[in-house]
Scaffold this motif. Sequence first.
Motif, PDB file in Angstrom:
ATOM      1  N   LYS A 269       0.831  -1.210   0.000  1.00  0.00           N
ATOM      2  CA  LYS A 269       0.000   0.000   0.000  1.00  0.00           C
ATOM      3  C   LYS A 269       0.861   1.253   0.000  1.00  0.00           C
ATOM      4  CE  LYS A 269      -4.114  -1.597   2.483  1.00  0.00           C
ATOM      5  NZ  LYS A 269      -4.971  -1.316   3.667  1.00  0.00           N
ATOM      6  N   ARG A 270       0.267   2.323  -0.502  1.00  0.00           N
ATOM      7  CA  ARG A 270       0.958   3.613  -0.508  1.00  0.00           C
ATOM      8  C   ARG A 270       1.369   4.010   0.910  1.00  0.00           C
ATOM      9  NH1 ARG A 270       1.180   8.693  -3.631  1.00  0.00           N
ATOM     10  NH2 ARG A 270       2.463   9.999  -2.314  1.00  0.00           N
ATOM     11  N   ARG A 271       0.498   3.817   1.870  1.00  0.00           N
ATOM     12  CA  ARG A 271       0.829   4.212   3.241  1.00  0.00           C
ATOM     13  C   ARG A 271       1.993   3.400   3.796  1.00  0.00           C
ATOM     14  NH1 ARG A 271      -4.102   2.470   7.217  1.00  0.00           N
ATOM     15  NH2 ARG A 271      -2.579   2.956   8.818  1.00  0.00           N
ATOM     16  N   TYR A 272       2.155   2.150   3.362  1.00  0.00           N
ATOM     17  CA  TYR A 272       3.306   1.346   3.797  1.00  0.00           C
ATOM     18  C   TYR A 272       4.585   1.920   3.189  1.00  0.00           C
ATOM     19  CZ  TYR A 272      -0.393  -2.202   4.552  1.00  0.00           C
ATOM     20  OH  TYR A 272      -1.524  -2.885   4.917  1.00  0.00           O
ATOM     21  N   ARG A 273       4.506   2.276   1.909  1.00  0.00           N
ATOM     22  CA  ARG A 273       5.671   2.860   1.247  1.00  0.00           C
ATOM     23  C   ARG A 273       6.016   4.205   1.881  1.00  0.00           C
ATOM     24  NH1 ARG A 273       2.635   0.373  -2.975  1.00  0.00           N
ATOM     25  NH2 ARG A 273       1.750   2.323  -3.740  1.00  0.00           N
ATOM     26  N   ASP A 274       4.988   4.993   2.214  1.00  0.00           N
ATOM     27  CA  ASP A 274       5.220   6.270   2.886  1.00  0.00           C
ATOM     28  C   ASP A 274       5.869   6.066   4.258  1.00  0.00           C
ATOM     29  OD1 ASP A 274       4.160   7.661   0.739  1.00  0.00           O
ATOM     30  OD2 ASP A 274       2.205   8.016   1.698  1.00  0.00           O
ATOM     31  N   GLN A 275       5.439   5.054   4.986  1.00  0.00           N
ATOM     32  CA  GLN A 275       6.024   4.759   6.294  1.00  0.00           C
ATOM     33  C   GLN A 275       7.508   4.413   6.148  1.00  0.00           C
ATOM     34  OE1 GLN A 275       3.752   1.956   8.618  1.00  0.00           O
ATOM     35  NE2 GLN A 275       5.326   1.782  10.190  1.00  0.00           N
ATOM     36  N   LEU A 276       7.842   3.612   5.152  1.00  0.00           N
ATOM     37  CA  LEU A 276       9.251   3.269   4.904  1.00  0.00           C
ATOM     38  C   LEU A 276      10.041   4.506   4.483  1.00  0.00           C
ATOM     39  CD1 LEU A 276       8.685  -0.108   3.054  1.00  0.00           C
ATOM     40  CD2 LEU A 276       9.751   0.177   5.311  1.00  0.00           C
TER      41      LEU A 276
END
Length: 176
Positions: free
Chosen positions: A88-95
Motif C-alpha cells: 500500500k501507498r501508506r506502507y511505502r510512505d512509512q518506509l
Amino acid sequence: MENPTPPVVVMGVAGSGKTVVGSALAKALGVAFVEGDDLHPPENVAKMARGEPLTDEDRAGWLDSVGRAIAGNMRRNGGAVAACSALKRRYRDQLRSLNPGLVFIHLEISPDTARQRVASREGHFMPQSLVASQFATLEPARAEELVLSVDGLLPVEEQVSVAVDFLRKKAAEHVP
C-alpha cells in the motif's frame, strides 16, 4: 556504481521474487541486503501460517523494523536493498519516512504466477491461500512515488540490470 546508491526496496506480492532479485541487486550494487520476512514478529508469522492476512496494524511495527534496518545499513555501509512487500501507498510512505530518497522496484507478476510460485516454495510461512489477499491489498504506485515497475517474469539478471540502470540515473540526478 560511481555515484552513491539510494536506499532500495524490492516490492511486490508473495512469490514475485523479492528475495531472489533483491539479494542479486544488493550484490550487484555492493550493498547490504535486508530480508523483510526475517523481521516479522512471531505473531505475524503465526497469523500468516494459519492463512490469515495481516492487517495494517499488524504491519505497522514490522514496517518500522524494515525501515530501521535499511536506515542502519545506510549509515553503516552506505547502501541497502530490502525485500518488503510494501503493497500500500501508506506502507511505502512509512518506509520513506525513515529513509528519504527511498526507491522502490516493483516486481509485477500475475495472480496465477504468484499462486504457482508460492505453492512450490518449501518451508515458507506464507500459504498459497493468501495470494488473493495480497493482490486485493496492492495499491499501484503513483507517478510521484519513485517506483520502477519490472516484469517479474524476466530472468533475474535482466531484472537486476533494469534496476541498476534506473538507480544509476536516479543517483546521477542527485549529484551536485
